[in-house]
Write an enzyme that holds these catalytic residues in place. Structure first.
Site, short mmCIF file in Angstrom:
data_model
loop_
_atom_site.label_atom_id
_atom_site.label_comp_id
_atom_site.label_asym_id
_atom_site.label_seq_id
_atom_site.Cartn_x
_atom_site.Cartn_y
_atom_site.Cartn_z
N THR A 166 35.67 34.51 42.04
CA THR A 166 35.73 35.62 42.98
C THR A 166 36.24 36.91 42.34
O THR A 166 36.87 36.89 41.28
CB THR A 166 36.62 35.26 44.19
OG1 THR A 166 37.95 35.01 43.75
CG2 THR A 166 36.07 34.04 44.92
N ASP A 167 35.96 38.01 43.03
CA ASP A 167 36.42 39.32 42.57
C ASP A 167 37.65 39.74 43.38
O ASP A 167 38.20 38.96 44.15
CB ASP A 167 35.30 40.35 42.65
CG ASP A 167 34.78 40.57 44.07
OD1 ASP A 167 35.45 40.16 45.04
OD2 ASP A 167 33.69 41.16 44.20
N MET A 168 38.05 40.97 43.23
CA MET A 168 39.26 41.45 43.92
C MET A 168 39.11 41.44 45.44
O MET A 168 40.10 41.40 46.16
CB MET A 168 39.62 42.85 43.43
CG MET A 168 40.12 42.84 41.99
SD MET A 168 40.67 44.46 41.41
CE MET A 168 42.10 44.72 42.45
#
Length: 130
Positions: free
Chosen positions: A15-17
């Site tokens: 996942t990203d931020m």
């Protein structure tokens, strides 16, 4: 041809931020599914490479439909065919609970390790005709 199904789970590292799957990871997911197909066909990519032949992705068209999040259980559904003596095409979807969240059309070619296009090995062409 019966679609190939490859299950996977989204982990934190995917996942990203914003907490959603980072866009480039979908390409990793579909690559893993293609690698499974090759292995299930009984093809040894290391042996092929030792003989100077490798698979190379020459084109990807991708549509991001919906976001996946950490903990989601996904499935990559792939159909494929020999499109020519050199090209192998794949239509791939990443699904969550049967709903498409990502789709891609991928063209792979066989090349020598020196970068020259070569025909798909006969055993692949024969398997794909089934």
């Amino acid at each position: 041809m019966t679609p190939h199904r490859f299950p996977l789970t989204v982990y934190y590292e995917d996942t990203d931020m914003a907490g959603v799957v980072y866009y480039a990871n979908y390409l990793r997911y579909i690559e893993r599914a293609r690698s499974e197909i090759v292995e299930q066909m009984g093809l040894d990519q290391n042996a092929m490479r030792a003989q100077g032949i490798v698979f190379v992705v020459s084109r990807v068209e991708a549509d991001y439909v919906s976001a996946a999040r950490m903990g989601d259980r996904l499935e990559v559904v792939t159909t494929h065919q020999a499109a020519s003596p050199v090209r192998w095409t794949f239509d791939q979807e990443v699904q969550r609970d049967g709903a498409v969240i990502f789709r891609a059309h991928v063209v792979a070619v066989t090349m020598t390790t020196g970068g020259k296009p070569v025909r798909l090995p006969a055993e692949i062409r024969a398997t794909l005709k089934k």
